[in-house]
Scaffold this motif. Structure first.
Motif, PDB file in Angstrom:
ATOM      1  N   LEU A  41      44.714 -33.403 -32.057  1.00 59.64           N
ATOM      2  CA  LEU A  41      45.319 -32.415 -31.164  1.00 59.64           C
ATOM      3  C   LEU A  41      44.371 -31.253 -30.905  1.00 59.64           C
ATOM      4  O   LEU A  41      44.228 -30.787 -29.765  1.00 59.64           O
ATOM      5  CB  LEU A  41      46.635 -31.897 -31.748  1.00 59.64           C
ATOM      6  N   CYS A  42      43.703 -30.777 -31.938  1.00 58.21           N
ATOM      7  CA  CYS A  42      42.848 -29.595 -31.762  1.00 58.21           C
ATOM      8  C   CYS A  42      41.643 -29.887 -30.889  1.00 58.21           C
ATOM      9  O   CYS A  42      41.287 -29.066 -30.032  1.00 58.21           O
ATOM     10  CB  CYS A  42      42.426 -29.054 -33.121  1.00 58.21           C
ATOM     11  N   PHE A  43      41.002 -31.031 -31.080  1.00 60.29           N
ATOM     12  CA  PHE A  43      39.804 -31.303 -30.284  1.00 60.29           C
ATOM     13  C   PHE A  43      40.118 -31.859 -28.903  1.00 60.29           C
ATOM     14  O   PHE A  43      39.419 -31.539 -27.936  1.00 60.29           O
ATOM     15  CB  PHE A  43      38.852 -32.236 -31.047  1.00 60.29           C
ATOM     16  N   GLN A  44      41.159 -32.654 -28.778  1.00 56.53           N
ATOM     17  CA  GLN A  44      41.446 -33.241 -27.475  1.00 56.53           C
ATOM     18  C   GLN A  44      42.409 -32.397 -26.647  1.00 56.53           C
ATOM     19  O   GLN A  44      42.418 -32.507 -25.422  1.00 56.53           O
ATOM     20  CB  GLN A  44      42.004 -34.652 -27.648  1.00 56.53           C
ATOM     21  N   GLY A  45      43.217 -31.555 -27.297  1.00 56.34           N
ATOM     22  CA  GLY A  45      44.185 -30.745 -26.568  1.00 56.34           C
ATOM     23  C   GLY A  45      43.788 -29.301 -26.383  1.00 56.34           C
ATOM     24  O   GLY A  45      44.164 -28.674 -25.388  1.00 56.34           O
ATOM     25  N   TYR A  46      43.032 -28.762 -27.343  1.00 54.13           N
ATOM     26  CA  TYR A  46      42.556 -27.376 -27.242  1.00 54.13           C
ATOM     27  C   TYR A  46      41.050 -27.325 -26.975  1.00 54.13           C
ATOM     28  O   TYR A  46      40.588 -26.561 -26.128  1.00 54.13           O
ATOM     29  CB  TYR A  46      42.914 -26.585 -28.500  1.00 54.13           C
ATOM     30  N   GLY A  47      40.280 -28.147 -27.669  1.00 53.72           N
ATOM     31  CA  GLY A  47      38.854 -28.205 -27.382  1.00 53.72           C
ATOM     32  C   GLY A  47      38.558 -28.878 -26.056  1.00 53.72           C
ATOM     33  O   GLY A  47      37.563 -28.577 -25.404  1.00 53.72           O
ATOM     34  N   GLY A  48      39.418 -29.811 -25.629  1.00 56.39           N
ATOM     35  CA  GLY A  48      39.220 -30.565 -24.394  1.00 56.39           C
ATOM     36  C   GLY A  48      40.478 -30.646 -23.568  1.00 56.39           C
ATOM     37  O   GLY A  48      41.423 -29.880 -23.757  1.00 56.39           O
TER      38      GLY A  48
ATOM     39  N   ARG B 176      31.130 -20.135 -35.326  1.00 57.16           N
ATOM     40  CA  ARG B 176      32.372 -20.350 -34.582  1.00 57.16           C
ATOM     41  C   ARG B 176      33.461 -21.013 -35.440  1.00 57.16           C
ATOM     42  O   ARG B 176      34.605 -21.101 -35.019  1.00 57.16           O
ATOM     43  CB  ARG B 176      32.116 -21.171 -33.321  1.00 57.16           C
ATOM     44  N   LEU B 177      33.081 -21.476 -36.620  1.00 56.35           N
ATOM     45  CA  LEU B 177      34.091 -21.964 -37.564  1.00 56.35           C
ATOM     46  C   LEU B 177      34.687 -20.754 -38.275  1.00 56.35           C
ATOM     47  O   LEU B 177      33.983 -20.030 -38.975  1.00 56.35           O
ATOM     48  CB  LEU B 177      33.453 -22.903 -38.590  1.00 56.35           C
ATOM     49  N   PRO B 178      35.981 -20.498 -38.114  1.00 60.54           N
ATOM     50  CA  PRO B 178      36.578 -19.311 -38.752  1.00 60.54           C
ATOM     51  C   PRO B 178      36.440 -19.358 -40.271  1.00 60.54           C
ATOM     52  O   PRO B 178      36.294 -20.430 -40.872  1.00 60.54           O
ATOM     53  CB  PRO B 178      38.051 -19.391 -38.322  1.00 60.54           C
ATOM     54  N   LYS B 179      36.518 -18.201 -40.887  1.00 56.39           N
ATOM     55  CA  LYS B 179      36.426 -18.100 -42.346  1.00 56.39           C
ATOM     56  C   LYS B 179      37.797 -17.783 -42.928  1.00 56.39           C
ATOM     57  O   LYS B 179      38.544 -16.971 -42.392  1.00 56.39           O
ATOM     58  CB  LYS B 179      35.440 -17.001 -42.743  1.00 56.39           C
ATOM     59  N   PHE B 180      38.101 -18.442 -44.042  1.00 52.87           N
ATOM     60  CA  PHE B 180      39.298 -18.108 -44.802  1.00 52.87           C
ATOM     61  C   PHE B 180      38.968 -17.021 -45.818  1.00 52.87           C
ATOM     62  O   PHE B 180      37.903 -17.050 -46.449  1.00 52.87           O
ATOM     63  CB  PHE B 180      39.835 -19.324 -45.555  1.00 52.87           C
ATOM     64  N   SER B 181      39.879 -16.094 -45.998  1.00 54.71           N
ATOM     65  CA  SER B 181      39.733 -15.123 -47.085  1.00 54.71           C
ATOM     66  C   SER B 181      39.947 -15.842 -48.413  1.00 54.71           C
ATOM     67  O   SER B 181      40.545 -16.925 -48.459  1.00 54.71           O
ATOM     68  CB  SER B 181      40.764 -14.014 -46.929  1.00 54.71           C
ATOM     69  N   PRO B 182      39.485 -15.249 -49.509  1.00 56.67           N
ATOM     70  CA  PRO B 182      39.748 -15.863 -50.829  1.00 56.67           C
ATOM     71  C   PRO B 182      41.240 -16.086 -51.073  1.00 56.67           C
ATOM     72  O   PRO B 182      41.626 -17.083 -51.700  1.00 56.67           O
ATOM     73  CB  PRO B 182      39.160 -14.854 -51.815  1.00 56.67           C
ATOM     74  N   GLU B 183      42.070 -15.177 -50.564  1.00 55.17           N
ATOM     75  CA  GLU B 183      43.523 -15.320 -50.756  1.00 55.17           C
ATOM     76  C   GLU B 183      44.051 -16.545 -50.020  1.00 55.17           C
ATOM     77  O   GLU B 183      44.862 -17.304 -50.565  1.00 55.17           O
ATOM     78  CB  GLU B 183      44.240 -14.059 -50.261  1.00 55.17           C
TER      79      GLU B 183
ATOM     80  N   ALA C 120      34.949 -24.029 -30.473  1.00 50.85           N
ATOM     81  CA  ALA C 120      35.510 -22.809 -31.074  1.00 50.85           C
ATOM     82  C   ALA C 120      37.031 -22.811 -30.981  1.00 50.85           C
ATOM     83  O   ALA C 120      37.727 -22.424 -31.936  1.00 50.85           O
ATOM     84  CB  ALA C 120      34.936 -21.569 -30.382  1.00 50.85           C
ATOM     85  N   GLY C 121      37.562 -23.254 -29.847  1.00 50.52           N
ATOM     86  CA  GLY C 121      39.011 -23.354 -29.700  1.00 50.52           C
ATOM     87  C   GLY C 121      39.603 -24.389 -30.636  1.00 50.52           C
ATOM     88  O   GLY C 121      40.663 -24.169 -31.232  1.00 50.52           O
ATOM     89  N   ALA C 122      38.899 -25.518 -30.769  1.00 54.64           N
ATOM     90  CA  ALA C 122      39.387 -26.562 -31.673  1.00 54.64           C
ATOM     91  C   ALA C 122      39.411 -26.078 -33.120  1.00 54.64           C
ATOM     92  O   ALA C 122      40.378 -26.310 -33.852  1.00 54.64           O
ATOM     93  CB  ALA C 122      38.514 -27.805 -31.546  1.00 54.64           C
ATOM     94  N   TYR C 123      38.355 -25.396 -33.543  1.00 54.04           N
ATOM     95  CA  TYR C 123      38.310 -24.890 -34.914  1.00 54.04           C
ATOM     96  C   TYR C 123      39.402 -23.846 -35.164  1.00 54.04           C
ATOM     97  O   TYR C 123      40.013 -23.818 -36.246  1.00 54.04           O
ATOM     98  CB  TYR C 123      36.944 -24.277 -35.214  1.00 54.04           C
ATOM     99  N   THR C 124      39.644 -22.993 -34.178  1.00 51.16           N
ATOM    100  CA  THR C 124      40.704 -21.983 -34.333  1.00 51.16           C
ATOM    101  C   THR C 124      42.067 -22.642 -34.442  1.00 51.16           C
ATOM    102  O   THR C 124      42.909 -22.235 -35.259  1.00 51.16           O
ATOM    103  CB  THR C 124      40.683 -21.008 -33.134  1.00 51.16           C
ATOM    104  N   CYS C 125      42.292 -23.663 -33.638  1.00 50.40           N
ATOM    105  CA  CYS C 125      43.535 -24.438 -33.714  1.00 50.40           C
ATOM    106  C   CYS C 125      43.735 -25.007 -35.121  1.00 50.40           C
ATOM    107  O   CYS C 125      44.796 -24.845 -35.730  1.00 50.40           O
ATOM    108  CB  CYS C 125      43.478 -25.560 -32.683  1.00 50.40           C
ATOM    109  N   GLY C 126      42.709 -25.662 -35.655  1.00 51.09           N
ATOM    110  CA  GLY C 126      42.818 -26.237 -36.994  1.00 51.09           C
ATOM    111  C   GLY C 126      43.031 -25.180 -38.058  1.00 51.09           C
ATOM    112  O   GLY C 126      43.770 -25.391 -39.030  1.00 51.09           O
ATOM    113  N   HIS C 127      42.379 -24.039 -37.902  1.00 49.25           N
ATOM    114  CA  HIS C 127      42.507 -22.925 -38.839  1.00 49.25           C
ATOM    115  C   HIS C 127      43.964 -22.460 -38.917  1.00 49.25           C
ATOM    116  O   HIS C 127      44.534 -22.287 -40.016  1.00 49.25           O
ATOM    117  CB  HIS C 127      41.614 -21.777 -38.351  1.00 49.25           C
ATOM    118  N   ASN C 128      44.584 -22.291 -37.754  1.00 46.22           N
ATOM    119  CA  ASN C 128      45.975 -21.836 -37.721  1.00 46.22           C
ATOM    120  C   ASN C 128      46.940 -22.920 -38.185  1.00 46.22           C
ATOM    121  O   ASN C 128      47.977 -22.621 -38.791  1.00 46.22           O
ATOM    122  CB  ASN C 128      46.328 -21.354 -36.318  1.00 46.22           C
ATOM    123  N   MET C 129      46.599 -24.188 -37.925  1.00 48.27           N
ATOM    124  CA  MET C 129      47.450 -25.276 -38.406  1.00 48.27           C
ATOM    125  C   MET C 129      47.443 -25.359 -39.928  1.00 48.27           C
ATOM    126  O   MET C 129      48.475 -25.632 -40.547  1.00 48.27           O
ATOM    127  CB  MET C 129      47.008 -26.611 -37.796  1.00 48.27           C
TER     128      MET C 129
END
Length: 504
Positions: free
Chosen positions: A195-202, A307-314, A214-223
């Protein structure tokens, strides 16, 4: 000379006996391996605007950009399972399967996306469906989200909006409260990778945002955040009473090296395709290999940060450990290498990996050429999951092959025979902890951007008839026999179809 000849005959007979023993050893389905079949809401239900259902991103997509679908069809009626679910349950029972995987339409339960406005007619449909399964001795496995969130949430950013994690968790709680007493296995999100790469990245599937990597990575990050919040909520409020299991489903292919013994391309492809989601849950954070490569590519492109988002330690701690099983959808495998020149990958792109991914043209293909019959890639993947994540319980939640329709689906039988045998070999020989295997799919249905040109069903659905009549295919009878005997026997196939594959 005579002694040598006798010894040669002995070796041949011994080898043949060993092959037969090997074949028999990996044919019996063990009692601990549950077998089921699955479907997804938008692909089968139809009734797209019935009983106060809201508009989903797929309703919006097929109605506004119909040219994105190969045959310009839609899921407005689909397989008509909204009205025919009792007939479908009868067919599942005829197959003798242990469980059925279904998904819930978010827009049918919460038409405006918000948990403060529950559509009682919508939730009642799923109560009825699940009750019918249970009454027939079939366990329900419920997917909370299979790519069809309400369009109103997409208008507010969808998976680009971090608030989606909260909206998703509120939706999941409605299902825990309503359906949880009857359901012992929930899947939070189906295939973030696709979904993230074909629906948001593409633009291949809804919502078709075309935001690039970048959009695909953000999608996965939020998922991942949404999944973790829904998992933690279940543990805090519902697990003690309902005693269910939760997980997320990753789409993972097999990655076989172009050059024998060269492991880095396979490892890289795996971490970008499968580890991207799975590593955060089973180990913690994104894979280091992925983080390093994306950061390097981003720097080379003049970006100030990866462009790959970072997670906080928390967040890393919060997401880690949020699965009771490894949910796995698998269809095919690829050859991988590091190319000396830039070439086009023949599957959805993940350019940051630097890996060339292709199918060997000698591998037998289904009607969609990217679906190749290469069962050894499945074995590679199952052993990889075992070693990578300390042998977690694996629920194979989709496995199937597309064709162009017809009732004499010999190739589908061949595919499932070979792939299920590979599962049994991985379990019994290699000690892989596979606990469920799900055939995909029960019915012919709307196959996303392919429309109705390619079908996965064990049951043919007449899509040109208002009655959407169901007709079992040859594979249906084969599967009935497998489940009746709990024994995987070689299928009887026409002379043109063999039970072996041409490997490199």
């Amino acid at each position: 000379m005579e002694k040598s000849f006798i010894f040669l005959i002995f070796l041949v007979l011994t080898h043949r006996s060993s092959m037969q023993e090997d074949d028999n050893a990996y044919s019996k389905i063990p009692a601990g391996l549950k077998i089921g079949i699955g479907e997804a809401s938008y692909q089968t239900e139809g009734a797209w605007n019935i009983s106060n259902k809201g508009e989903s991103i797929w309703d919006n997509f097929v109605h506004n950009v119909p040219w994105k679908i190969d045959d310009q069809s839609n899921g407005d009626t689909a397989s008509d399972s909204y009205y025919k679910y009792k007939d479908d349950v009868k067919l599942i029972k005829m197959l003798g399967l242990d469980y059925h995987r279904l998904s819930i339409s978010w827009a049918r339960v919460l038409p405006n996306g918000s948990a403060d406005s529950i559509n009682q007619e919508g939730i009642q449909y799923y109560h009825n469906f699940i009750d019918e399964l249970l009454a027939n001795g079939i366990e329900p496995i419920v997917t909370i989200y299979h790519w069809d969130h309400p369009q109103v949430l997409e208008d507010m950013g969808g998976w680009m909006n971090e608030s989606m994690a909260t909206w998703f968790t509120e939706y999941a709680e409605v299902l825990y409260r309503e359906l949880g007493p009857k359901v012992k296995v929930f899947v939070t999100i189906n295939e973030p990778q696709i979904l993230c790469f074909q629906g948001y990245g593409g633009t291949l599937i809804a919502p078709g945002r075309n935001l690039g990597p970048a959009g695909a990575y953000t999608c996965g990050h939020n998922m991942l955040k949404a999944h973790a919040k829904a998992y933690r909520l279940y543990g805090e409020k519902y697990r003690s009473a309902q005693n269910g299991k939760l997980g997320i489903i990753s789409h993972c292919s097999g990655f076989l090296p172009e050059t024998e013994g060269e492991t880095l391309p396979s490892e890289t492809a795996y971490q970008f395709r499968c580890g991207w989601i799975s590593h955060a849950i089973f180990v913690g954070d994104y894979p280091q290999l992925m983080k390093s490569k994306v950061a390097e590519v981003s720097r080379n492109e003049g970006l100030s940060e990866s462009r790959l988002p970072k997670f906080s330690p928390e967040w890393i701690r919060y997401i880690n450990g949020t699965a009771d099983f490894f949910g796995l959808n698998h269809y095919s495998s690829y050859l991988v290498s590091f190319p000396t020149t830039t070439i086009q990958n023949d599957s959805f792109m993940l350019d940051d990996s630097g890996v060339s991914i292709r199918s060997d043209p000698r591998w037998e293909a289904g009607s969609l050429k990217r679906f190749r019959i290469i069962p050894e890639g499945f074995g590679w993947l199952l052993r990889k999951i075992k070693s990578e994540y300390n042998n977690p319980p694996v629920y194979i939640t989709e496995n199937g092959l597309p064709d162009n329709g017809g009732l004499q689906d010999y190739q589908r039988i061949k595919y499932h025979y070979l792939y299920l045998k590979e599962v049994l070999r991985a379990v019994q020989r290699d000690g892989c902890n596979v606990q469920r295997y799900t055939f995909w799919s029960l019915l012919d249905h709307f196959e996303w951007n392919s429309g109705y040109r390619h079908t996965f069903g064990f049951i043919n659905v007449n899509m040109t008839s208002p009655g959407r009549e169901r007709t079992p295919k040859l594979s249906f009878s084969w599967l009935q026999n497998v489940m009746r005997t709990r024994q995987l026997q070689p299928p009887i196939l026409p002379p043109s179809v063999n039970t072996t594959t041409n490997h490199q």
